[in-house]
Scaffold this motif. Structure first.
Motif: not given
Length: 495
Positions: A179-184
């Protein structure tokens, strides 16, 4: 199932992913990096000397190139078909990135151009010290980044139109979710996918040869982005002219075989026709394009014994330096030899003879033109006609067809002939995903997909369809700078 929570999840521990990780973690965000390899650095340990404009090192070296000039060149080079704002942001950040790397321990020593006439934009660092991947990994660890190596990401997680994480399998084969607030996404491109390479206009081991193994960059990141609605962008192979597989090198030719790619040689296609000015070989991108456009996507370089002996004499009088595998530092750790270094110290004719004995059909050594044409599978009559026309121009010191410089016009009379078949080699596959100047992935409506960013080769669409060797160091530099753009944008969004 192993569940991981973080602010930023990054897929890929190459230069783009590492740069994004350092940029985001240094501002206090929690970062997790995932890579299917067992080490960081990507294919080339963070890349070679990166491109930059108006850096402090260029200023000290009196390099006459401004950001404005570099921007105008890039946009003219691509005929304004690329994202001008992205190009501008990349160029404007590039000098700061050199300082940023120096602050972490990279020792830049010089700036250089790839060929005479190009600009000195490649920033060379001391390879006896730490490489770019090592310094970025150390800084990332110091900032609390958690690395999950030998972990394969399989899909992105979407909730209410936003990317909120990812899932895959770890080194033990067990599933994990993040779970992440942003993915690169920074997975290095698609050069290991025969299908994607073919879609970009090439066929592996047929009209494009690889000096370095790129099998692990299979376009996984592109597929994950496309699956959640990311807009597809043009894809290109970052190519340059080179020898057949196993005989390439830093410039497409193993140093011991450099005689085969010289401006004085004659270059013909498989029909026996001359098709370019051979002194253009100093620009490996343009030469690669010209070769790829020929029948069967290849071409043959030809020289005779007199030219070979003259080359050897010039090498004797002006040696190019110590063998590439020499290491004067007895305390330096051993390193794995590059694929082309096995030829060091071996004469060209011995390499050709051995290659032919092993069944390689892309090297030629013959006592007569008839024998040479047979070995190269070129029509003899056409080759004779081309050679007669070429030799006449050499005698007149004038090439009215392609305007090759007179100093490189040397007739080829034999009796002994040498040659090799050239193809395109590659630094990798570029593009596939459309991003904006903040490295946000765009959907079909040109709107950013919330929470999703892309950097490095997966997002590199700024060259049109040819690598700009005039401004060298570009691919590794775009990876570093686009990773930083993503990290900066994420910090601005989340902090």
């Amino acid at each position: 199932m192993n569940k991981i929570n973080c602010d930023v999840a990054i897929i890929g521990a190459g230069p783009a992913g590492l740069a994004a990780a350092v940029e985001a973690s240094s501002q206090g965000l929690s970062v997790a990096v995932f890579d299917k390899r067992n080490k960081t650095g990507g294919l080339r340990n963070g890349g070679i000397g990166p491109f930059a404009v108006e850096s402090s090192l260029q200023e000290r070296s009196f390099v006459d190139l401004s950001k404005e000039q570099a921007f105008n060149y890039m946009m003219e080079f691509t005929h304004w078909t690329t994202n001008a704002r992205l190009v501008s942001e990349y160029i404007n950040l590039s000098a700061d990135t050199i300082d940023w790397l120096e602050s972490m321990g990279i020792k830049f020593e010089s700036v250089s151009a790839y060929y005479k006439g190009g600009k000195q934009t490649q920033h060379n660092f001391n390879h006896k010290g730490k490489n770019i991947a090592e310094v970025l990994t150390e800084r990332a660890n110091a900032c609390g980044v958690v690395f999950h190596l030998e972990s394969t990401v399989q899909e992105l997680t979407v909730q209410d139109g936003a990317v909120v994480g990812l899932s895959g399998t770890d080194r033990a084969g067990g599933p994990f979710s993040v779970s992440a607030r942003a993915v690169v996404v920074a997975t290095g491109g698609f050069s290991g996918s025969p299908e994607m390479v073919h879609d970009a206009g090439y066929t592996m081991d047929q009209d494009i040869m690889y000096t370095f193994d790129m099998s692990e960059t299979c376009g996984d990141g592109l597929k994950m982005i496309w699956a959640v609605g990311g807009q597809k962008a043009p894809m290109m192979m970052d190519t340059y002219v080179g020898l057949t597989k196993g005989y390439g090198g830093p410039l497409g030719t193993a140093p011991a075989l450099a005689c085969l790619r010289q401006p004085v040689n004659l270059m013909v296609n498989q029909k026996g026709q001359r098709f370019m000015r051979e002194d253009l070989c100093t620009n490996p991108g343009y030469t690669g394009n010209a070769v790829h456009a020929q029948y069967q996507g290849c071409a043959v370089s030809l020289l005779d014994e007199a030219m070979y002996q003259q080359y050897l004499e010039e090498q004797r009088l002006h040696p190019s330096g110590p063998p590439m595998d020499s290491n004067p530092d007895p305390n330096a750790p051993p390193r794995e030899l590059e694929p082309f270094e096995r030829f060091n110290g071996i004469p060209m004719e011995e390499i050709i003879a051995q290659a032919r004995a092993e069944g390689c059909a892309d090297f030629f050594m013959a006592d007569t033109l008839e024998e040479f044409a047979a070995q190269a599978n070129i029509p003899l009559d056409a080759l004779k006609e081309t050679l007669a026309e070429y030799n006449a121009m050499c005698e007149n010191r004038d090439d009215p067809i392609f305007h090759k410089a007179a100093r490189y016009l040397k007739p080829i009379y034999g009796p002994k002939y040498y040659g090799a078949r050239f193809f395109c080699d590659t630094y990798g596959g570029l593009g596939g995903v459309k991003i904006n100047h903040k490295a946000q992935v765009l959907n079909a409506q040109e709107d950013p997909i919330p929470g999703l960013y892309c950097a490095g080769n997966d997002a590199n669409t700024i060259y049109g369809n040819s690598y700009p060797f005039y401004l060298c160091g570009n691919t590794s530099s775009f990876a570093l700078n686009s990773g930083r753009l993503a990290g900066k944008a994420i910090c601005k969004q989340l902090l």
